[in-house]
Write a protein that holds these residues in place. Sequence first.
Motif: not given
Lengths: 254, 388
Positions: A13-41
């Motif tokens: 349902x939701x698939x994140x892979x190797x996500x990076x976010x930087x705010x002014x040089x600050x690494x807020x999200x660092x290689x985030x990977x996550x998989x959420x299956x349909x119907x999961x909580x």
Amino acid sequence: MSSAIDPRATSAMLYLDGVHVTFDGFHAINNLSLTIAPGEMRAIIGPNGAGKTTMMDIITGKTKPDEGDVLFDGITDLTRLDETQIAELGIGRKFQKPTVFESQTVEDNLLLALNADHRVRSTLFWQRSKADDAAIDCVLDTIRLDNARRQLAGSLSHGQKQWLEIGMLLAQDPKLLLVDEPVAGMTDIETHQTAELLKEINRDKTVVVVEHDMTFVRELGVKVTCLHEGSVLAEGSIDQVSANDRVIEVYLGR
Amino acid sequence: MRHTLTRSLDRSATTFLLIVAGAGILLPLSNLLLPASSPLHVPTYVMTLFGKYVCYAVLALSIDLIWGYCGILSLGHGAFFALGGYAMGMYLMRQIGPRGVYADPVLPDFMVFLNWKTLPWYWYGFDMFWFAILMVVLVPSLLAFCFGWLAFRSRVTGVYFSIITQAMTYALLLAFFRNDFGFGGNNGLTDFKDLLGFNVQASGTRAALFATSCLLLALSFLMCRAVVRSKLGKILIAIRDAESRTRFLGYRVESYKLFVFTLSACIAGLAGALYVPQVGIINPSEFAPGNSIEAVIWVAVGGRGTLVGAALGAVVVNYAKTLFTSGALAPYWLFMLGALFILVTLLLPKGLVGTWYAWREGRQRAALSLDADSAAFEDSGVKPHMAE
Ligand SMILES: Nc1ncnc2c1ncn2[C@@H]1O[C@H](COP(=O)(O)OP(=O)(O)O)[C@@H](O)[C@H]1O
Ligand SMILES: [Mg+2]
């Protein structure tokens, strides 16, 4: 990029892979990977500043990742869409700070959230219909705010606002609900009721809940992901995660 | 509970419309039918003065629609008003025909004076009333649409938006000041003779213009009210109070802003078009950034987000302005306006009408709970003793 997508993604349902976010040089999200299956909580825990809210910002299009894949329903690349398009796809969100339309009535808050035609012309010439009323009544019943329907949302208690916002998510009827700290400021009874409510919602929708309250997370009884410094620290059942040394060190304390 | 409230709000809307209709009918009748000696006779200059206020009230409504309900603070709305005014002024200039000082059958005096030989293309069609009215509506709307499209799409909001609207009206001010821009430069457009064949100076025409202004005010009010009471109106308020929340519900916020901003500019343009034949002149000073700020003050004084308050604020503040600027206090008017704005912001943040609504709502709540109390008393068989 499409060649790099994991074949598992098509069923998630939701698939994140190797996500990076930087705010002014600050690494807020660092290689985030996550998989959420349909119907999961899924419950997401983690210390303040771990990037839980930023993760929701990425999924809902508020923040664009510098790098990485974010896929919804196996096929849709969320990084190319804006907030409105993502909401229309069927992703609903409850903010960390309860955000309702304070100067409007509870009923009108739900009316605005209803999954309807969102274009200017249709809302200008919109007429109240029995179906809308029924949908609103049903949500009011679920979130136990039936008696407050004509009150201004701004006059509700903190806990009631949290519930109203969850009600707005229900009215929106999304496939995936992102719920950021739903029980902050709630009494024990309200917390328990919220857990029940989320479990009920999870019967036909996929839910991601961010929460600090470990009793609440335990009550949900679902798979837990612990985030730390923008990436996944541990994942598993609540017992596995809370027994993890690193989790104890950075989050739970001894 | 809410029903009582909406019913009484309906009452204030009805009262407003009755007053506007009453003024629109009675003032012209008294001006035209009563002898000048009668104490009830309204002199033409007073009627025209009030006609001006009514046009300002329409401008204030247009500002309230976007600022009060959608939180868009435009500090350049005077530009849309002035553009509507110029479009009407161009029609009035073309009506002068050979009666100008230079007696050119086609070219307005200022063009002859500049040694222009032919009418610039953008003056074509303005000899026809319907075309001029079309432009009154189209030009401000189109400018607002293009401006809004750029600004809202790039999510320019708050004070940044206000600043660029100021820049917009200032840029227009500079452009219209130039002689070669083709709108009479510094002097603007004036010396109008007639409108639809009627002499603009005649009392009858003045009376008709006043009545038409009142009609425009009533219609604009009804239109704004229809908009703010529709589901779209609730979405506007939602955008005002929690813009990103509205986006996450799936609404395209920029489309809503664009719609309401364009509608508002169109109303402002119509107000300007009726203003010009009554004051007899339109010149670039109407684009002055200060004018737009003043108009926002009217709305703040009357009560933001109430519509009725915006119109009332425009009339009250301008009436005060007329009183003060014609007396010994004239040099201090701007200070007084500033002081008024600060006082209202500090003491009556909801404005005159907004404060009154809040007070009345409080009383209704009290009355309702009193009713509930006495009902409880009656249930228990005890008659409440109340001094009435
Ligand atoms: N828009 C932003 N600009 C700069 N820094 C941000 C922004 N949003 C979040 N952060 C930073 O990113 C980190 C993660 O924040 P957040 O996602 O809110 O954490 P959590 O919700 O897990 O407590 C924090 O250190 C926060 O200060
Ligand atoms: Mg957070």
